[in-house]
Structure formats: structure tokens, C-alpha cells
Write a protein that holds these residues in place. Structure first.
Motif, mmCIF file in Angstrom:
data_model
loop_
_atom_site.group_PDB
_atom_site.id
_atom_site.type_symbol
_atom_site.label_atom_id
_atom_site.label_comp_id
_atom_site.label_asym_id
_atom_site.label_seq_id
_atom_site.Cartn_x
_atom_site.Cartn_y
_atom_site.Cartn_z
ATOM 1 N N MET A 106 0.860 -1.189 0.000
ATOM 2 C CA MET A 106 0.000 0.000 0.000
ATOM 3 C C MET A 106 0.897 1.241 0.000
ATOM 4 S SD MET A 106 -3.031 -1.324 0.048
ATOM 5 C CE MET A 106 -4.225 -0.093 0.582
ATOM 6 N N ARG A 107 0.419 2.291 -0.679
ATOM 7 C CA ARG A 107 1.222 3.500 -0.783
ATOM 8 C C ARG A 107 0.996 4.454 0.388
ATOM 9 N NH1 ARG A 107 0.414 5.607 -6.868
ATOM 10 N NH2 ARG A 107 -1.727 4.905 -6.513
ATOM 11 N N LYS A 108 -0.028 4.163 1.186
ATOM 12 C CA LYS A 108 -0.318 5.005 2.343
ATOM 13 C C LYS A 108 -0.621 4.131 3.552
ATOM 14 C CE LYS A 108 -2.644 8.696 -0.327
ATOM 15 N NZ LYS A 108 -3.936 9.433 -0.454
ATOM 16 N N LEU A 109 -0.203 4.618 4.711
ATOM 17 C CA LEU A 109 -0.587 3.962 5.957
ATOM 18 C C LEU A 109 -1.936 4.504 6.414
ATOM 19 C CD1 LEU A 109 2.812 4.148 7.882
ATOM 20 C CD2 LEU A 109 1.839 2.154 6.728
ATOM 21 N N LEU A 110 -2.627 3.746 7.255
ATOM 22 C CA LEU A 110 -3.865 4.276 7.823
ATOM 23 C C LEU A 110 -3.521 5.480 8.699
ATOM 24 C CD1 LEU A 110 -5.794 1.043 8.864
ATOM 25 C CD2 LEU A 110 -6.373 2.633 7.036
ATOM 26 N N PRO A 111 -4.178 6.607 8.487
ATOM 27 C CA PRO A 111 -3.825 7.805 9.261
ATOM 28 C C PRO A 111 -4.260 7.699 10.720
ATOM 29 C CG PRO A 111 -5.746 8.225 7.906
ATOM 30 C CD PRO A 111 -5.261 6.859 7.521
ATOM 31 N N GLN A 112 -3.484 8.311 11.584
ATOM 32 C CA GLN A 112 -3.830 8.391 13.003
ATOM 33 C C GLN A 112 -4.779 9.564 13.235
ATOM 34 O OE1 GLN A 112 -2.665 6.001 15.199
ATOM 35 N NE2 GLN A 112 -1.880 5.062 13.312
ATOM 36 N N GLU A 113 -5.469 9.528 14.335
ATOM 37 C CA GLU A 113 -6.500 10.550 14.602
ATOM 38 C C GLU A 113 -5.925 11.960 14.617
ATOM 39 O OE1 GLU A 113 -8.993 9.810 17.949
ATOM 40 O OE2 GLU A 113 -9.339 7.715 17.423
ATOM 41 N N HIS A 114 -4.677 12.095 15.007
ATOM 42 C CA HIS A 114 -4.095 13.440 15.105
ATOM 43 C C HIS A 114 -3.538 13.939 13.761
ATOM 44 C CE1 HIS A 114 -0.658 10.683 15.613
ATOM 45 N NE2 HIS A 114 0.060 11.638 15.044
ATOM 46 N N GLU A 115 -3.567 13.119 12.732
ATOM 47 C CA GLU A 115 -3.011 13.511 11.440
ATOM 48 C C GLU A 115 -4.061 14.180 10.564
ATOM 49 O OE1 GLU A 115 0.457 10.102 10.966
ATOM 50 O OE2 GLU A 115 -1.487 9.776 10.013
ATOM 51 N N LEU A 116 -3.604 15.041 9.643
ATOM 52 C CA LEU A 116 -4.515 15.822 8.806
ATOM 53 C C LEU A 116 -5.358 14.923 7.900
ATOM 54 C CD1 LEU A 116 -2.159 18.787 7.786
ATOM 55 C CD2 LEU A 116 -3.991 18.783 9.506
ATOM 56 N N GLU A 117 -4.783 13.829 7.425
ATOM 57 C CA GLU A 117 -5.486 12.963 6.479
ATOM 58 C C GLU A 117 -6.583 12.140 7.144
ATOM 59 O OE1 GLU A 117 -2.422 10.703 4.346
ATOM 60 O OE2 GLU A 117 -3.057 11.809 2.557
ATOM 61 N N TYR A 118 -6.637 12.178 8.467
ATOM 62 C CA TYR A 118 -7.621 11.348 9.162
ATOM 63 C C TYR A 118 -9.047 11.758 8.793
ATOM 64 C CZ TYR A 118 -9.984 8.795 12.890
ATOM 65 O OH TYR A 118 -10.798 7.951 13.584
ATOM 66 N N ALA A 119 -9.292 13.043 8.656
ATOM 67 C CA ALA A 119 -10.625 13.529 8.297
ATOM 68 C C ALA A 119 -11.015 13.046 6.903
ATOM 69 C CB ALA A 119 -10.657 15.056 8.366
ATOM 70 N N THR A 120 -10.052 13.057 5.968
ATOM 71 C CA THR A 120 -10.310 12.562 4.616
ATOM 72 C C THR A 120 -10.643 11.079 4.641
ATOM 73 O OG1 THR A 120 -8.736 14.178 3.748
ATOM 74 C CG2 THR A 120 -9.330 12.344 2.295
ATOM 75 N N PHE A 121 -9.914 10.343 5.458
ATOM 76 C CA PHE A 121 -10.145 8.904 5.591
ATOM 77 C C PHE A 121 -11.541 8.620 6.149
ATOM 78 C CE2 PHE A 121 -9.904 5.333 8.674
ATOM 79 C CZ PHE A 121 -9.900 4.288 7.756
ATOM 80 N N ILE A 122 -11.930 9.332 7.171
ATOM 81 C CA ILE A 122 -13.244 9.124 7.796
ATOM 82 C C ILE A 122 -14.368 9.521 6.850
ATOM 83 C CG2 ILE A 122 -14.772 9.924 9.644
ATOM 84 C CD1 ILE A 122 -12.687 7.916 10.550
ATOM 85 N N LYS A 123 -14.154 10.579 6.084
ATOM 86 C CA LYS A 123 -15.189 11.070 5.175
ATOM 87 C C LYS A 123 -15.492 10.055 4.078
ATOM 88 C CE LYS A 123 -16.296 14.955 2.123
ATOM 89 N NZ LYS A 123 -15.813 16.258 1.570
ATOM 90 N N ASP A 124 -14.459 9.422 3.521
ATOM 91 C CA ASP A 124 -14.662 8.463 2.432
ATOM 92 C C ASP A 124 -13.579 7.376 2.507
ATOM 93 O OD1 ASP A 124 -15.190 7.074 0.111
ATOM 94 O OD2 ASP A 124 -15.509 8.880 -1.108
ATOM 95 N N PRO A 125 -13.789 6.372 3.367
ATOM 96 C CA PRO A 125 -12.764 5.318 3.539
ATOM 97 C C PRO A 125 -12.440 4.573 2.253
ATOM 98 C CG PRO A 125 -14.416 5.214 5.274
ATOM 99 C CD PRO A 125 -14.933 6.182 4.258
ATOM 100 N N LEU A 126 -13.452 4.320 1.412
ATOM 101 C CA LEU A 126 -13.210 3.586 0.178
ATOM 102 C C LEU A 126 -12.306 4.373 -0.759
ATOM 103 C CD1 LEU A 126 -13.683 1.187 -1.670
ATOM 104 C CD2 LEU A 126 -15.788 2.304 -2.470
ATOM 105 N N LYS A 127 -12.572 5.663 -0.896
ATOM 106 C CA LYS A 127 -11.752 6.497 -1.758
ATOM 107 C C LYS A 127 -10.311 6.531 -1.254
ATOM 108 C CE LYS A 127 -11.497 11.136 -3.785
ATOM 109 N NZ LYS A 127 -12.136 12.472 -3.859
ATOM 110 N N TYR A 128 -10.155 6.619 0.056
ATOM 111 C CA TYR A 128 -8.813 6.645 0.632
ATOM 112 C C TYR A 128 -8.096 5.318 0.374
ATOM 113 C CZ TYR A 128 -5.030 7.560 3.921
ATOM 114 O OH TYR A 128 -3.799 7.761 4.469
ATOM 115 N N PHE A 129 -8.840 4.237 0.522
ATOM 116 C CA PHE A 129 -8.266 2.911 0.274
ATOM 117 C C PHE A 129 -7.799 2.789 -1.175
ATOM 118 C CE2 PHE A 129 -9.154 -1.389 -1.403
ATOM 119 C CZ PHE A 129 -8.153 -2.097 -0.725
ATOM 120 N N LEU A 130 -8.641 3.189 -2.113
ATOM 121 C CA LEU A 130 -8.291 3.091 -3.534
ATOM 122 C C LEU A 130 -7.086 3.965 -3.876
ATOM 123 C CD1 LEU A 130 -11.859 3.076 -5.143
ATOM 124 C CD2 LEU A 130 -10.306 1.135 -4.819
ATOM 125 N N SER A 131 -6.967 5.106 -3.226
ATOM 126 C CA SER A 131 -5.821 5.980 -3.488
ATOM 127 C C SER A 131 -4.529 5.419 -2.900
ATOM 128 C CB SER A 131 -6.075 7.376 -2.911
ATOM 129 O OG SER A 131 -6.072 7.351 -1.488
#
Length: 207
Positions: free
Chosen positions: A149-174
Motif C-alpha cells: 500500500m502506498r499510504k498507511l492508515l492515518p492516526q487521529e491526530h493527522e490531517l489525512e484522518y478527516a479525509t479517511f473518515i469522510k470516504d474510507p473507500l476512496k482513501y483505500f483506492l488511493s
């Protein structure tokens, strides 16, 4: 690779690599002296176990017949220096890091040799085919089993966490591998899943 090495170091044991022993180790079978191989399946109709035990039994019968023909007694086993050297080499060179393990079977009788050979033949034939030949139908679809995978699952304190929560599938595909990496992976899995063009199956040979 680290996971595979850890599993080998902590889990692999030659005396438990034969199918009946492996099923017992994994809790798929329990001891039952009234059944074939002295065990009863906990999950009835489990194809890997039911079909596998038929193949295991066929290999075992063939090997026992062959071994007892050429090695009718324990003294013949002990006096065969090449046979003993082969077995010692397979332990000391083939598995140098585990050569001092107490579970290595002894090679003193025809039954010992038949058991060792049955396990080796099982591992290099039916077991290997079971693991390899079914990989592409599952792993060929990269999102099901991506090689990395090109990205790790973001931690709650990281900026990308909101993007992950908003659309987990999109984040997974990216996060999936690039098209080039995915294509290479699919090609490799396809190759190792293929049957050899000159592959021979049990019962097909007429000689």
C-alpha cells in the motif's frame, strides 16, 4: 518476508507438516481410533481435509509399498550410508537454524523412511499445488490482496484522518499500488498459478 520468517521459526515443525498431523495441530481434526488416519474431522465436508486425506493416503500407500520392497528391515536402513547422509544433509544444511530441534524424526526403520518420504512428497506435490494454483482467482484482483500500500492508515491526530473518515473507500483506492506495480504483481501471480503444460496427475499414467 519478516512475517514468513517468524512463522517458519515459531510454527514450522517437520513432524507436523504431514496432512493428518497438520489438521490435528490446527484443531480441524481430533483423535478417533475408529476413523481413517486415526482422526475425525471437526468440520465435516471441509474439502481441503476430505480430499487431501484421500491424496495423502494414496501417497502413503505407494511410498510404504516402495520402501518396504527395497528396505525390508531396519538393518538395511542403518547400513545405507548414502540414505543416512542425505537425511543428515537435509537437516543440517537444509534447515541449519533448526538442526538442533528435538522434533526431527529418526531414520532407523522402514516405517520411519516411509513417513519422512510421504511428508516430503505431500509438501512438494498436493500441498504446494493447493497453495499455488488457486492464487490468481483471489489475488489477481489487486484490491482484494494488494502486494503493498502506498499510504498507511492515518492516526487521529493527522490531517489525512478527516479525509479517511469522510470516504474510507476512496482513501483505500488511493492507497493501492500504481498501475505498473499492480500489473507486474498480477503477471507474477498468474504465472505461479499456472499448471505446467506437461503436468501429470495421479491415476493418469498407464505404465
Amino acid at each position: 518476508m519478516e512475517i514468513s520468517c517468524a512463522a517458519y521459526q515459531d510454527w514450522w515443525s517437520f513432524d507436523l507438516e504431514g496432512l493428518p498431523a497438520d489438521l490435528m495441530r490446527r484443531g480441524i481434526a481430533i483423535p478417533d481410533p475408529t476413523q481413517v488416519q486415526g482422526q475425525r474431522l471437526v468440520i465435516e465436508g471441509y474439502p481441503y481435509a476430505t480430499d487431501g486425506l484421500l491424496i495423502w493416503s494414496a501417497i502413503e500407500r505407494l511410498v510404504q509399498t516402495y520402501v518396504h520392497y527395497y528396505y525390508p528391515s531396519a538393518s538395511v536402513i542403518d547400513s545405507d550410508t548414502e540414505l543416512q547422509a542425505w537425511y543428515m544433509e537435509s537437516i543440517n544444511s537444509g534447515h541449519a537454524d533448526l538442526r538442533h530441534a528435538s522434533w526431527w524424526p529418526k531414520l532407523s526403520t522402514p516405517d520411519d523412511l516411509a513417513s519422512i518420504l510421504t511428508t516430503i512428497i505431500w509438501l512438494t506435490s498436493a500441498y504446494h499445488a493447493e497453495l499455488n494454483n488457486g492464487q490468481y482467482p483471489f489475488g489477481g484482483h489487486v484490491p482484494t490482496r494488494p502486494p503493498h500500500m502506498r499510504k498507511l492508515l492515518p492516526q487521529e491526530h493527522e490531517l489525512e484522518y478527516a479525509t479517511f473518515i469522510k470516504d474510507p473507500l476512496k482513501y483505500f483506492l488511493s492507497s493501492l499500488p500504481s498501475l505498473l506495480d499492480a500489473t507486474k504483481y498480477m503477471a507474477v501471480v498468474d504465472i505461479i498459478s499456472e499448471h505446467s503444460p506437461d503436468e501429470e496427475y495421479i491415476g493418469e499414467r498407464k505404465d
